[in-house]
Structures are given as C-alpha cells and as structure tokens.
Design a protein around this motif. Structure first.
Motif, mmCIF file in Angstrom:
data_model
loop_
_atom_site.group_PDB
_atom_site.id
_atom_site.type_symbol
_atom_site.label_atom_id
_atom_site.label_comp_id
_atom_site.label_asym_id
_atom_site.label_seq_id
_atom_site.Cartn_x
_atom_site.Cartn_y
_atom_site.Cartn_z
ATOM 1 N N ARG A 359 0.798 -1.186 -0.053
ATOM 2 C CA ARG A 359 -0.011 -0.059 0.047
ATOM 3 C C ARG A 359 1.006 1.373 -0.009
ATOM 4 N N ARG A 360 0.427 2.349 -0.550
ATOM 5 C CA ARG A 360 0.990 3.646 -0.322
ATOM 6 C C ARG A 360 1.461 4.200 1.068
ATOM 7 N N ARG A 361 2.702 4.123 1.398
ATOM 8 C CA ARG A 361 2.840 4.800 2.724
ATOM 9 C C ARG A 361 4.311 4.649 2.611
ATOM 10 N N THR A 362 5.035 5.734 3.617
ATOM 11 C CA THR A 362 6.443 5.746 3.970
ATOM 12 C C THR A 362 6.679 5.457 5.370
ATOM 13 N N THR A 363 5.711 5.501 6.345
ATOM 14 C CA THR A 363 5.843 5.255 7.748
ATOM 15 C C THR A 363 5.226 3.834 8.180
ATOM 16 N N LEU A 364 6.442 2.850 8.402
ATOM 17 C CA LEU A 364 6.083 1.472 8.505
ATOM 18 C C LEU A 364 5.462 1.315 10.035
ATOM 19 N N SER A 365 4.507 0.555 10.136
ATOM 20 C CA SER A 365 4.127 -0.186 11.246
ATOM 21 C C SER A 365 5.317 -1.383 11.832
ATOM 22 N N GLN A 366 5.196 -1.663 12.982
ATOM 23 C CA GLN A 366 6.114 -2.699 13.588
ATOM 24 C C GLN A 366 5.912 -3.773 12.998
ATOM 25 N N ASP A 367 4.561 -4.351 12.516
ATOM 26 C CA ASP A 367 4.653 -5.576 11.413
ATOM 27 C C ASP A 367 5.137 -5.553 10.243
ATOM 28 N N GLU A 368 5.195 -4.301 9.599
ATOM 29 C CA GLU A 368 5.540 -4.290 8.142
ATOM 30 C C GLU A 368 7.006 -4.045 8.309
ATOM 31 N N THR A 369 7.764 -3.560 9.230
ATOM 32 C CA THR A 369 9.271 -3.426 9.225
ATOM 33 C C THR A 369 9.610 -4.928 9.475
ATOM 34 N N ALA A 370 8.879 -5.767 10.426
ATOM 35 C CA ALA A 370 9.189 -7.141 10.366
ATOM 36 C C ALA A 370 9.285 -7.576 9.010
ATOM 37 N N LEU A 371 7.861 -7.364 8.300
ATOM 38 C CA LEU A 371 8.097 -8.107 7.031
ATOM 39 C C LEU A 371 9.040 -7.729 6.076
ATOM 40 N N LEU A 372 9.504 -6.690 6.044
ATOM 41 C CA LEU A 372 10.691 -6.061 5.057
ATOM 42 C C LEU A 372 12.096 -6.550 5.589
ATOM 43 N N ASP A 373 12.244 -6.752 6.919
ATOM 44 C CA ASP A 373 13.449 -7.492 7.524
ATOM 45 C C ASP A 373 13.211 -8.849 7.081
ATOM 46 N N ALA A 374 12.156 -9.449 7.206
ATOM 47 C CA ALA A 374 12.117 -11.107 6.765
ATOM 48 C C ALA A 374 12.220 -11.380 5.096
ATOM 49 N N LEU A 375 11.731 -10.277 4.575
ATOM 50 C CA LEU A 375 11.803 -10.414 3.001
ATOM 51 C C LEU A 375 13.562 -10.124 2.623
ATOM 52 N N ARG A 376 13.825 -9.034 3.205
ATOM 53 C CA ARG A 376 15.509 -8.729 3.012
ATOM 54 C C ARG A 376 16.321 -9.962 3.436
#
Length: 634
Positions: A359-376
């Motif tokens: 979704r369009r956003r630039t401020t990440l929630s805790q879950d969204e940060t965890a998701l990007l960490d796992a993807l990275r």
C-alpha cells in the motif's frame, strides 16, 4: 551465464571472439565504429565440458541502459580492464551495476597485455585488486590476456570455470519469468524472443503471457546455445519461438511469464542503496528524488521515497524505500533493480525488490518493518508468520499475500506448512481458502457475540440478525467465503445459532423465539379456522392480535416448515386443508381419468375464486397436467 562489463574500447568484444570464435557485434554500425551498441551473444565452451551463454554488453556511457539489461540474470561477470588504460569511469559504473544487481561472481580480464611490459601488468593487477577490495568481488581472480596473440586465454577459461562451479539460481519451482532482450522474425518460423530465464521452466507447447501487453502465446520451439530443446530451466539463456504474435507488436524490455504469475505494479518496497553520483559523491540523495528505474530489460522513470521520515541518504548508505513508478513493471520479491539519476543520467544506486504490491505509505508499522526485514533476509518462514500476523480477520492465502504486498506463490507453501503444523487454523475444507490464528478466531467470534447481543437488545422481537447485516457491520472487507466459514465455526462451537440466513445468540434470542412461536401458533390457528375459504393473506394477518411484522415472519416460517401452503401472493391454506383439497381432486381424476375445472371445483367444494388458483398451483407442482379444458393426473 557469463556477462562482460567494462569501459569502452577495453577489448570486451575482441576477447569474447577470441574465447568463443563468435563476433558478438552484429550491427553494421558496431563494426564500422568498433564499439558495441546492442547486446551481443555467444556460446563459451569450458575446459571441463560445460558450456556457458555469453552476453557482451556495451561499454560506452551512452549505452549503460543496455549494459544493465545484459547484466540482468548473469552468474559470472567478466570485467575487462585494459592494461594500458586502467580503471576508467565506465569500469566503476559497471562494477556498481554488477553489485547492485547481485551478480554473485566476477573474473577480471586484464586485456591488451601485448601493449605493455610484464612489470606494468603486475602493477595493474595490484591496482585492480586494491580497487576491488572494497566491493563484494575482493579476491576475484585477475588474469592478464591478449586477444591478439592468445596469451592468458587458457588461464582465463580456467578462472571462469572455477567461478561458475556454484551458480546462484532462482527458485526452480517458481513459475516461468523472463525479461526479453531481443525480438526478431525467422522466415518460416515467425516471432522469436530471447532472454535469460529468471525462474521456473519453459516447455514446448506451454502457454505464456507477454507483459505489459497482457497477450498470451504458445511456445512453438525452444533453443539453447543454438540447439533445439524440449524444455529450458532457470538460469539459462533461451530463444523462444512464439505463435500468434507479431514481432512488430513486441519490444525488447517486454516480459514473458507463466499466465497469472506476474502482476504489474506501479510501486514496490525495496532495500535501496545509494552509491553516490559521479562528480558529486558527497551530495546526499534526497527522498522523493526523480530517477530512472531499470528492472530486467526495461527502464521507467519514478521517484524514490525513503521510509520512516528519513530525509536523505549519504553515499554508501542504504535503507528501506518505496519506489513509485510512472509506468508499471512486472516486479516481484527478490528482483534486483538499478536507479539512475534523472539528468544527467548516471548510475546512482539500486537494490532489491522486497514487497512488490504494497500500500502507499512511507511510515512503517512494527509488523511492516518485520515483514521487510524477513524479505530482505530471504526468511520465507518469517515472511509467512508476519504476513499472517498482519491479518486482523480470517483470510485466504491470496488475501494474506495481497495485504502484505507479496506474491501468493512466495507464501503459499509456508502458510500451508503452518496449517499442517497446527500453528494456525483452517476454517475451510479447501486448503488455504480461509486461514486464521487462534487469537484472531477468538477475537472475531467474540465480536460476533457482542454484535448479536446488541442487536437482540435493540430488536427484542427479532429472532436473528440477517447475515448480510452482520457482515456489513462487523466485517465489511472480509472475503464472503471466509465470513461463511467463520460463522460455521462459531456455530459448531455453540457460540451462535445459524438458521435460514439469520444469526442469533443462543442465550439472548429466547424471548424473541418465544414470541415468534406464539405468532406461528396464532397464524396457523387462523388458517385452520378459515378452512377452505381463507381471506387474503394481508387481511388474515391484520385480524390477529399480534405484531404485524412478527406475523409475516411467522407465516414464512410456517411455509418453510410445511405447515402452510401458499398458493399465490394473496392465498394461503393450512397444510391439513390443502391436503384434503388435493386428495379430493386426486380421487375424482383417478376414477374418471380426467375432469374439467368446473368438475374439480365441485369435487373440492370450492368456489371458482379459490378453485382456479388452486388448480393452477397443482399444475405447476406437477400433480396435474392440463390438456385443453381437461386435467389429468401426471
């Protein structure tokens, strides 16, 4: 796949011809000017019997875009540096591209050693080794070669063979994905496209989709290294002959994939690295900067928005960013991209695609940060667990993936594995159709109970809440199949009661049910009392000393239960009365073989007002069949 890289006129094409016997420069202009403009291709035979596809890329700064396209999907880079020239601007830029695209291995060919002495060759090897030390290619083999006299070519082949021992492959089980770098026509065969297969397998007769056009075509034949094959796997360079498409309708930069495997996206979340700009390496990269984004063999413009309020990046720094594109790309998790400055055009950064449809956003929630960490970190299990945790309600695998901004193919196996390991619940018999954690299920069932208690308090005469109303109030965005599965699970555990499209709370609907039952008894008694000449339904119900709305529901319940028989919109009989009338009609027809409407009317003891709609009802039900003016039993 082996791909060349390096500054213009550092001998890339000459070296490929010396190694393979094939001149990769195809165009007359290339031969006239002595430079590579388009991608060139050849086949390299290794000493151990293996063969590699070779992509020769342009070195001129004006053709960096073609270089990026050529570097996409290669396993080993052959970095060419002329011994008499040393490291030059395009050497640095190409090296940055190789690193940004994640090319795993590099071999350095120190070319044109015939133009310098041995001492200078050793000096240049040291210079190159120092330059590579700060890159992922530190320690890469550096081999001095001459395309003119053949010195160093055997050693270079050995070095390439060693670097190609363990190529990094895309997931072999994925759907086929291939960026197209050439399109042409062969007389008698039709349209041919070439590229490096990123993932999956392509077989003859497979149906493939061409993006961004959305056109589908079937594979007529496949070639690898000029030889016909029945199938080609990930990592190979292939030529695919397609049917039912014109070469003029396709272009280098288009994308070939299994149907439905790739969804075009106008944005993606990424791990973005800024390498600095030539002539201004100290100038920071500001969020929102307009850039060129090269992905596969296509390049589009867009903006890079840094995450979590970060205003800028310094050279050598990286962070999470959302890339907003001016034209959609077939990007998927794990793909690499390169960013070039808008003007003047220079390679300034790039990275890897993480979530491909966020979704369009630039401020990440805790879950969204965890998701990007796992993807990275390529932690697929972590991606699955986080994507599921982001769901506030039961959902299908497709919805879970879409809400997380990743492809369903990336999380399907992991989510089904969690289901099998009892780390979550499946509310549907169809695998992956409706999944939820125990906490989510408990919370949603409690929410349903609270909504039903509120409904019963506000509507004491209603025995249940319509399903559609409950869905609209509590779960407006839940998938319909998941909503039904959630209700069935709540009913199975006794938390709710499901009946005839309505939902009720088992402890709060008692008074309403008692009132409903009283209304049903009153309506049935009125119908039985009316016998063979009931008044119109509205008049019958209006004459009762009960709530009008409740009486209408009661009549509907009697009909569904079989205690009342509705003949048409205004006529209804008690079941016992109707059975007597039908029995009378049957008796006459069985004895006489047939009868007119008048004769049947008299046999049933009805006036024409009641007899005609009743006879038509029996016709519709298949009790009788009409033949002119006579009716017979069917």
């Amino acid at each position: 796949m082996l791909g060349t890289a390096g500054h213009i006129d550092h001998g890339k094409s000459s070296l490929i011809q010396a190694l393979t016997g094939t001149d990769p420069d195809r165009l007359a202009e290339e031969k006239k000017r002595g430079i590579t403009i388009q991608l060139g291709f050849a086949r390299l035979e290794l000493p151990d019997g293996r063969s590699m596809g070779v992509v020769d890329v342009p070195g001129h700064e004006r053709f960096v875009r073609q270089m990026i396209a050529g570097a996409t999907g290669i396993d080993v880079a052959l970095l060419c540096i002329a011994a008499d020239d040393g490291i030059m601007p395009q050497t640095v830029e190409h090296l940055a591209v190789l690193e940004l695209l994640g090319v795993p291995s590099c071999v350095v060919a120190l070319t044109k050693i015939d133009l310098v002495d041995d001492e200078w060759v050793e000096f240049m090897k040291d210079e190159v080794a120092r330059a590579l030390k700060a890159t992922p290619y530190g320690g890469a083999p550096i081999v001095g070669v001459s395309s003119r006299d053949g010195r160093g070519l055997p050693e270079l082949l050995d070095a390439i063979a060693g670097a190609a021992q363990h190529p990094v492959r895309s997931r072999e089980t994925d759907a086929a994905r291939m960026p197209i770098d050439r399109v042409f026509t062969i007389k008698g065969s039709g349209t041919v496209v070439t590229g490096t297969l990123w993932s999956g397998t392509v077989r003859v007769d497979d149906e493939l989709e061409i993006l961004p056009h959305g056109v589908k075509s079937r594979v007529r034949s496949i070639q690898m290294h000029g030889e016909n094959v029945d199938e080609a796997g990930a990592g190979n360079r292939v030529a695919i002959n397609l049917n039912a498409v014109k070469a003029s309708d396709l272009h280098a930069g288009d994308f070939l994939a299994s149907p439905g495997a790739v969804v075009l996206t106008d944005r993606f979340d990424a791990q973005f690295s800024y390498v600095g700009a030539q002539g201004g390496a100290d100038k920071p990269f500001a969020t929102g900067t307009r850039v060129h984004i090269a992905h596969g063999t296509r390049e589009v413009t867009g903006r890079v928005l840094l995450m979590n309020g970060r205003a800028e990046l310094g050279a050598g720094q990286s962070c999470y960013a959302q890339i907003r594109l001016d034209a959609p790309l077939p990007a998927a998790s794990g793909d690499r991209f390169v960013a070039r400055s808008y003007s003047p055009v220079r390679v300034i950064g790039g990275g890897s695609v993480l979530a491909s449809r966020p979704r369009r956003r630039t401020t990440l929630s805790q879950d969204e940060t965890a998701l990007l960490d796992a993807l990275r970190n390529d932690n697929v299990q972590g991606v699955c667990e986080t994507a599921l945790a982001m769901q506030r309600h039961p959902a299908s695998i497709e919805r879970i993936a879409a809400d997380a901004g990743v492809e369903a193919s990336l999380v399907r196996e992991g989510l089904l594995g969690m289901e099998n390991a009892n780390k979550m619940l499946s509310l549907s018999e169809t695998p992956g159709a409706c999944l939820a954690t125990r906490a989510v299920l408990a919370r949603d069932v409690s929410a349903i109970e609270n909504e039903l208690l509120r409904f019963h308090a506000e509507n004491p005469l209603q025995t249940g809440m319509p399903k559609a109303m409950l869905a609209a109030r509590r779960f407006p965005h839940m998938e319909p199949d998941c909503f039904d599965a959630l209700l069935k699970e709540a009913a199975r555990t006794g938390r709710i009661v499901l009946a005839e499209g309505a939902v009720s709370h088992p402890s709060a609907a008692g008074g309403a049910k008692a009132a409903q039952e009283q209304a049903e008894r009153a309506v049935l008694a009125a119908l039985e009392k009316a016998g063979r000449t009931p008044p119109p339904i509205d008049d019958l119900l209006a004459g009762l000393d009960e709530n009008a709305s409740l009486c209408k529901k009661a009549l509907g319940a009697l009909e569904r239960g079989g205690d009342a028989v509705r003949i048409d919109s205004s006529l209804c009989f008690a079941r016992s009365v109707y059975d007597e009338l039908e029995a009378a009609a049957r008796s006459l027809l069985e004895s006489a073989g047939g009868a007119t409407a008048s004769e049947l009317k008299d046999a049933m003891g009805l006036t024409r007002k009641y007899a005609m709609p009743l006879l038509e009802y029996m016709d519709d039900r298949g009790v009788t069949v009409r033949d002119g003016d006579v009716r017979r039993l069917r």
